[in-house]
Write a protein that holds these residues in place. Structure first.
Motif, PDB file in Angstrom:
ATOM      1  N   ALA A   1     -10.248   8.841 -10.452  1.00 16.53           N
ATOM      2  CA  ALA A   1      -9.766   9.104  -9.644  1.00 16.53           C
ATOM      3  C   ALA A   1      -9.521   8.641  -8.337  1.00 16.53           C
ATOM      4  O   ALA A   1      -9.664   8.581  -7.521  1.00 16.53           O
ATOM      5  CB  ALA A   1      -8.435  10.802  -9.306  1.00 16.53           C
ATOM      6  N   LEU A   2     -10.614   9.499  -8.038  1.00 17.49           N
ATOM      7  CA  LEU A   2     -11.679   8.916  -6.470  1.00 17.49           C
ATOM      8  C   LEU A   2     -11.842   7.556  -6.153  1.00 17.49           C
ATOM      9  O   LEU A   2     -11.348   7.286  -5.017  1.00 17.49           O
ATOM     10  CB  LEU A   2     -12.662  10.473  -5.795  1.00 17.49           C
ATOM     11  CG  LEU A   2     -12.905  11.227  -6.098  1.00 17.49           C
ATOM     12  CD1 LEU A   2     -13.666  11.542  -6.007  1.00 17.49           C
ATOM     13  CD2 LEU A   2     -11.676  12.004  -4.767  1.00 17.49           C
ATOM     14  N   ALA A   3     -12.409   7.430  -7.591  1.00 19.12           N
ATOM     15  CA  ALA A   3     -12.510   5.716  -6.870  1.00 19.12           C
ATOM     16  C   ALA A   3     -10.964   4.759  -6.524  1.00 19.12           C
ATOM     17  O   ALA A   3     -10.881   4.535  -5.882  1.00 19.12           O
ATOM     18  CB  ALA A   3     -13.559   4.729  -8.342  1.00 19.12           C
ATOM     19  N   TYR A   4     -10.091   5.075  -7.275  1.00 20.18           N
ATOM     20  CA  TYR A   4      -8.872   4.329  -7.246  1.00 20.18           C
ATOM     21  C   TYR A   4      -8.083   4.750  -5.989  1.00 20.18           C
ATOM     22  O   TYR A   4      -7.331   4.180  -5.171  1.00 20.18           O
ATOM     23  CB  TYR A   4      -8.193   4.558  -7.903  1.00 20.18           C
ATOM     24  CG  TYR A   4      -7.707   4.488  -9.516  1.00 20.18           C
ATOM     25  CD1 TYR A   4      -7.902   2.521  -9.880  1.00 20.18           C
ATOM     26  CD2 TYR A   4      -8.257   4.765 -11.113  1.00 20.18           C
ATOM     27  CE1 TYR A   4      -7.841   1.904 -11.307  1.00 20.18           C
ATOM     28  CE2 TYR A   4      -7.635   4.384 -12.451  1.00 20.18           C
ATOM     29  CZ  TYR A   4      -8.034   2.781 -12.227  1.00 20.18           C
ATOM     30  OH  TYR A   4      -7.702   1.997 -13.502  1.00 20.18           O
ATOM     31  N   ALA A   5      -8.388   5.948  -5.820  1.00 21.57           N
ATOM     32  CA  ALA A   5      -7.415   6.269  -4.334  1.00 21.57           C
ATOM     33  C   ALA A   5      -8.005   5.562  -3.310  1.00 21.57           C
ATOM     34  O   ALA A   5      -7.602   5.648  -2.349  1.00 21.57           O
ATOM     35  CB  ALA A   5      -7.978   8.418  -4.147  1.00 21.57           C
TER      36      ALA A   5
END
Lengths: 384, 364, 163
Positions: free
Chosen positions: B165-169
């Protein structure tokens, strides 16, 4: 276009100053069971539920999730609507739109409040409605805004306090026949005038009470052979955020109710409201508001609504009965109050109002009030 | 339901604190952005649904505060006091009944103005739970343990969902949290509610989101005039589950499968794995990232099937009741940009999924 | 009557963007006491906890599931439940969590416990269970406060200990 929508049942709890014998879900359950019984439905006959109350009065956050114990809504669509004083009328409108829009065939609207849970601090909750920078430091809750409106009305029309007092005298007379009413003891004009001054010109007996209670109403596009009150007009008008902006413009009265009524009358083909309505269930939080709003609704010429109460027109046996239930002046469980108006008016149209029944009701007018002088109107009729 | 269309979607950036704006100004900002994007003006907006929480706003009738910001004066307006996704059902009904052609939906939240943990305590059953003082994070921790106890997913997979999720964000300019952390680093991070650690529990954000809905005729005319695709809302389904923390097994998806099936039936979807191109769900924890995936009938393997929370999801921005509406806005944005034809947006009310809402969007 | 004051000439408007905005906030706190009548169902549960020191559930007449905490109507069948049955005092740990303590609150281990004889779980706290013994399925036992201090609240149950 949308589905025709009918009300086929309604239920209420008795509205009381405090209901210490039941929890909030149990209170809600009383109204829901009464509405289902009135509609002749099993719980499975309800496709969706709209539910509302105002969180600061009970101190319960996400109150719709807890209310599910009383609404019977587990596994069903369950929408929470919370708009202040209009909560009950907003619930009725939401239920109407969900059925009219074809989302669900049958929707149960449930409004509830337990004002006794906040231990006499209802006003502390209401004050938080106002802007913390400009208004909250100086406003005193619901009474002050209504007092300003009453002052303006008095200055504009010259109507005297003893004329306004007749509204509550009649309301209490009507409430004496209503087993659900919170206040049903008779009052006289001198008693109203001698009651404590809250905020000039409003006295204690001019104002609605704070009550515990719940109400539920069944809306459907499939009434079958059931006795139905058809929704023939639905309108609401909202307003600015700050109270100082609400009264802007050329009008010396706040015209949201006039606008909402004109919209709803257009939908229902009402041209002469004074003649065409057989009964009115009006959201009158204080005596003076009833006078101003009867005029906004076109039931009397501007400045002359007091005559409706003075000459008996508004009595339950008069030519245009207004609030045969006793109205908000006799019961005010805030999140349910506007829905109680719909319940009472639908019962009148369905000839199911029992001791409150007015003869020959075919068309009924319902109003809701809240927020920054928001107005909501619903028209019910015996024909679709 | 009869389909309606979503003409546009706008969000603020979601951040920890917006000291430069009160929440009515956040609502104003997002409505102004939406009007600019769609070329609409207030007189062409027929009706308004706002979304807010009185407790989170510290204000009863919190919709009164945003009436001017959303242009509701003189119109018919109402408020849904649940996660913003649920407001789609009401907004769509106002259109499909034929009364209105356009409906503005606006949700706002400013976590920084209150104390989210303290406010969350007030949502628990006052007789059996609240006197013990749980918070939303406690509920998430209990749910996480139940989910892991089923043994279908490893602890590592949960941390991996958070890292992902952090990477996508990193590709989402509106996200509150972004970063490049490994699942191992996340598991070594500070605990929030055992077994969940920081970044496995959604942040508390300030932000707002607005959508413009319209009937299909209005949408087609708008699309033709501006050379943009019509994005339909083909389905909205929702349901409420049991309330108490122990009334059902928190490690299971509860009523969500039923809600998803209802939405798929309305939209004519028979094979969600193949038919859905993008999905955005309200994941208040990394366990929910996986559990709600199971709930909507998709395989647990995050790499199979549709793009799953490509914005980073609620794990990277959680502006209160606006969170579910942001999911709809993200799906809308991707479909409008041509990144797929069919999208699923999910909203949730209650910390551990006491109520779910699923919408299906389609590019015509 | 004094003459009307002469209005001061208007200063040239300053664009808002040119002003230095000082971050400023108005602080407030909503103080409302609340009191929630527990009613017939929760009220009966709490009264029996106070008077007998025992935990009870309500059995649905249709699906026979026993709900603890009790619910006035079975949440699944929507029929009234009036059949009280004693449950526990032992049960099974279904879940637990710890969260950093809030100011002025002791650190807690919160738990979901399915009491023997119940089909749903009670939320409460764990007392002195060593971390290495914690597991789903652990047998636990209710620790109820002594009769002299019980007051008819869920906190009359102090928590659950490992058996």
């Amino acid at each position: 276009m949308g589905e025709r929508v009918a009300i086929i049942g309604a239920g209420q709890t008795p509205h009381r100053s405090r209901r210490l014998d039941v929890s909030a879900p149990e209170l809600i359950d009383e109204a829901v069971q009464a509405a289902l019984a009135d509609a002749g439905l099993e719980p499975d006959g309800i496709d969706a539920i709209v539910v509302g109350n105002m969180e600061h009065f009970e101190g319960i956050h996400l109150s719709d999730l807890w209310a599910v114990e009383g609404t019977g809504g587990v596994g069903k669509p369950h929408l929470k609507i919370a708009t202040g004083g209009t909560t009950g009328s907003s619930l009725a409108q939401a239920a109407y739109y969900l059925v009219a829009g074809g989302m669900f065939p049958t929707v149960l609207a449930v409004g509830w409040e337990r004002l006794s849970d906040s231990e006499g601090e209802t006003t502390t909750g209401i004050v938080t409605a106002f802007d913390p920078i400009y208004e909250r430091p100086t406003l005193a809750g619901a009474v002050s805004g209504l007092a300003v409106m009453a002052c303006q009305y008095q200055a504009r029309t010259g109507v005297r306090a003893e004329e306004a007092a007749l509204v509550v005298v009649q309301a209490r007379e009507n409430a004496a026949r209503n087993p659900h009413a919170h206040l049903s003891k008779a009052v006289t004009v001198p008693e109203v005038l001698a009651s404590p001054l809250l905020s000039s010109p409003l006295r204690y007996l001019d104002m609605c009470p704070t009550s515990d209670g719940a109400c539920a109403v069944v809306f459907t596009s499939r009434p079958g052979a059931r006795r139905a009150a058809w929704v023939r007009g639905v309108a609401s008008r909202h307003n600015h955020t700050l109270l100082g902006d609400v009264a802007e413009g050329a009008h010396d009265y706040i015209n949201t109710l006039e606008q909402a009524a004109a919209d709803a009358y257009g939908q229902a083909g009402i041209r002469d409201p004074r003649r065409e309505f057989d009964v009115v269930e009006m959201y009158e939080p204080c005596t003076w508001a009833a006078l101003e709003w009867a005029e906004s609704l076109g039931l009397a010429p501007r400045g002359h609504a007091a005559a409706l109460w003075a000459d008996g027109t508004a009595r339950r046996d008069g030519d245009l009965p207004i609030n045969p239930s006793g109205g908000v002046l006799c019961a005010n469980p805030i999140g349910a109050t506007g829905l109680v108006r719909v319940a009472e008016a639908s019962a009148q149209v369905r000839a199911a109002a029992g001791p409150l029944q007015v003869d020959g009701v075919r068309t009924a007018l319902v109003t809701g009030f809240g927020g920054s002088f928001w107005s909501e109107v619903m028209i019910l009729g015996s024909e679709a | 339901m009869q389909p309606v269309a979503i003409l546009g979607a706008a969000q603020t950036r979601h951040v920890a604190r917006r000291d430069d704006a009160c929440y009515s100004e956040l609502a104003f900002e997002v409505v102004a952005a939406l009007l600019a994007e769609t070329g609409f003006t207030h007189p062409r907006i027929d009706t308004v649904i706002t979304v807010s929480s009185d407790f989170s706003d510290g204000r009863t009738i919190s919709d009164m505060a945003v009436q001017d910001a959303v242009g509701a004066a003189g119109k018919s307006s109402s408020k849904v006091s649940m996660d913003g996704a649920f407001a789609l059902a009401y907004a769509a009904a106002r259109l499909t009944c034929g009364r209105y052609r356009t409906c503005l939906v606006v949700a706002h939240a400013k976590a920084s103005e209150g104390r989210p943990r303290e406010i969350s305590r007030a949502a628990f059953d006052p007789f059996f739970e609240r006197p013990l003082g749980p918070t939303d994070h406690v509920a998430l921790g209990l749910q996480a343990r139940r989910f892991l106890a089923r043994g279908t997913v490893t602890r590592e997979a949960v941390a991996l969902a958070a890292a992902r999720a952090l990477a996508y964000a990193n590709g989402n300019p509106n996200a509150h949290w972004r970063g490049a952390l490994s699942s191992r680093e996340i598991q070594l991070g500070p605990p929030v509610a055992d077994p969940l650690h920081r970044f496995e529990v959604a942040p508390d954000s300030d932000g707002a989101c607005a959508l413009l809905l319209a009937d299909l005729d209005t949408a087609r005319a708008h699309a033709a005039a501006r050379g943009v695709p019509v994005i339909r809302l083909d389905a909205v389904a929702c349901a409420t589950d049991r309330h108490g923390l122990g009334d059902r097994d928190l490690g299971l998806p509860g009523v969500l499968p039923q809600v998803a099936r209802a939405a798929y039936a309305q939209a004519g979807i028979t094979d969600p794995v193949r038919e859905i191109d993008v999905a955005e769900v309200y994941d208040a924890s990394a366990v929910q990232t996986l559990l709600w995936r199971e709930g909507v009938g998709l395989p647990v393997d995050l790499l199979a099937g549709p793009a799953w929370n490509p914005s980073g999801g609620a794990l990277c921005a959680q502006p209160g009741f606006a969170t579910g509406l942001v999911r709809v806005a993200e799906v809308w944005r991707r479909l409008a940009a041509g990144e797929g034809r069919t999208g699923l947006a999910h909203g949730m009310t209650g910390f551990v999924g006491q109520a779910h809402c699923v919408g299906i969007l389609r590019r015509a | 009557m004094p003459p009307d004051p002469v209005p001061a000439p208007l200063a040239a408007p300053v664009p808002i963007a040119a002003l230095t905005i000082e971050p400023r906030a108005v602080e407030g706190r909503i103080r409302i006491p609340y009191r929630w009548p527990a009613g017939r169902t929760a009220g009966a549960f709490l009264a029996r906890l106070r008077d007998e020191g025992r935990l009870y559930g309500l059995r649905c007449p249709r699906c026979k599931q026993v709900a603890v905490p009790p619910r006035p109507r079975c949440l699944a069948c929507r029929v009234p439940s009036e059949d009280w049955v004693a449950v526990g005092p032992e049960g099974e740990l279904l879940s637990w969590t710890t969260a950093p303590a809030a100011p002025a609150r002791p650190a807690e281990v919160w738990a979901l416990v399915r009491l023997d004889g119940a089909d749903t779980a009670l939320f409460h706290r764990l007392l002195d269970v060593p971390p290495d013994r914690l597991r789903v399925g652990l047998r636990v036992r209710a620790d109820v406060a002594s009769p002299t201090v019980r007051r008819g609240a869920i906190t009359d149950l102090i928590g659950f200990c490992a058996v």
